[in-house]
Design a protein around this motif. Structure first.
Motif, PDB file in Angstrom:
ATOM      1  N   SER A   1      41.266  41.839 -64.294  1.00  0.00           N
ATOM      2  CA  SER A   1      41.163  42.974 -65.223  1.00  0.00           C
ATOM      3  C   SER A   1      41.365  44.311 -64.505  1.00  0.00           C
ATOM      4  CB  SER A   1      39.806  42.968 -65.916  1.00  0.00           C
ATOM      5  OG  SER A   1      38.775  42.943 -64.950  1.00  0.00           O
TER       6      SER A   1
ATOM      7  N   GLU B   1      35.925  36.050 -66.108  1.00  0.00           N
ATOM      8  CA  GLU B   1      37.296  35.516 -66.096  1.00  0.00           C
ATOM      9  C   GLU B   1      37.293  34.001 -65.872  1.00  0.00           C
ATOM     10  OE1 GLU B   1      39.651  37.972 -63.415  1.00  0.00           O
ATOM     11  OE2 GLU B   1      39.089  39.770 -64.530  1.00  0.00           O
TER      12      GLU B   1
ATOM     13  N   LEU C   1      40.755  37.232 -69.222  1.00  0.00           N
ATOM     14  CA  LEU C   1      41.225  38.572 -68.888  1.00  0.00           C
ATOM     15  C   LEU C   1      40.803  39.574 -69.960  1.00  0.00           C
ATOM     16  CD1 LEU C   1      42.844  40.533 -67.175  1.00  0.00           C
ATOM     17  CD2 LEU C   1      44.936  39.726 -68.293  1.00  0.00           C
TER      18      LEU C   1
ATOM     19  N   TYR D   1      38.370  42.662 -69.226  1.00  0.00           N
ATOM     20  CA  TYR D   1      38.886  44.020 -69.476  1.00  0.00           C
ATOM     21  C   TYR D   1      37.941  44.749 -70.440  1.00  0.00           C
ATOM     22  CZ  TYR D   1      42.607  47.520 -69.941  1.00  0.00           C
ATOM     23  OH  TYR D   1      43.348  48.673 -69.886  1.00  0.00           O
TER      24      TYR D   1
END
Ligand SMILES: Cc1cc2nc3c(=O)[nH]c(=O)nc-3n(C[C@H](O)[C@H](O)[C@H](O)COP(=O)(O)O)c2cc1C
Length: 178
Positions: free
Chosen positions: A66, A141, A151, A155
């Motif tokens: 990320s 993740e 991801l 993020y």
């Protein structure tokens, strides 16, 4: 700062001095077009190994995906980014840096590539803030059903943290204190 659990890594940290700057440049796709001597020294690679090769040649598996997603989104938005990054030397040692990455432009104002200057990272900031954060992001993740969901969730975790702190990412980097 030892990093464990990956056979590609020795767990040995490589250091450079406060008056050194690790410099590299890439084209628009992230292929390396230039590295200074300190870059090659820390990567444990020769220029011929790196030129025209994707910058992930020094990627360390302990870096959350990320953070790179954010880096690329920021650069493609014509903005600069400051970020702590751990890289992998060719022999499996690792080295932490505080990177400033910017787009580069030609005389017509067209974006033609990217440029990164990296300095020694503050060890206390790494230990107190960055390593725990990256560990959490990596866990998000790894624990997801698939890489895409992982991801996205990681993020989003960065975005949630910034929203909570009411800071942009670069502001957050500079607000970290020990
Ligand atoms: C100017 C510039 C410098 C970069 N420097 C690094 C770096 O030092 N280490 C790194 O792992 N990725 C760096 N990247 C990001 C890589 O291009 C790549 O996104 C990252 O290694 C993740 O690779 P992956 O998508 O294969 O996981 C840099 C990108 C740019 C544009």
């Amino acid at each position: 700062m030892a990093l464990y659990g990956n056979p590609q890594l020795t767990g040995v940290e490589k250091t450079f001095s406060a008056d050194e700057i690790i410099v590299s440049k890439t084209d628009l796709t992230g292929k390396i077009t230039y590295g200074n001597r300190t870059f090659y020294k820390m990567a444990g690679l020769d220029e011929k190994d790196c030129l025209d090769v994707q910058h992930n040649i020094i990627r360390n598996p302990n870096m959350p995906r990320s953070v790179f997603e954010l880096l690329w989104n920021t650069l493609k938005d014509d903005k600069e980014i400051f970020a702590y990054v751990v890289n992998r030397s060719a022999n499996g040692d690792h080295y932490w840096v505080f990177a400033h990455v910017t787009p580069s432009y030609d005389g017509n104002g067209e974006r033609v590539g990217y440029h990164s200057n990296r300095r020694v990272a503050n060890k206390q900031i790494l230990g107190e803030h960055i390593e725990p954060l990256y560990k959490d992001l990596l866990a998000i993740e790894k624990n997801a059903d698939n890489p895409k969901d992982g991801l996205e969730a990681s993020y989003q975790a960065i975005q949630d943290l910034l929203a909570e702190k009411k800071l942009g990412f670069n502001e957050f980097m500079f607000a970290l204190e020990v």
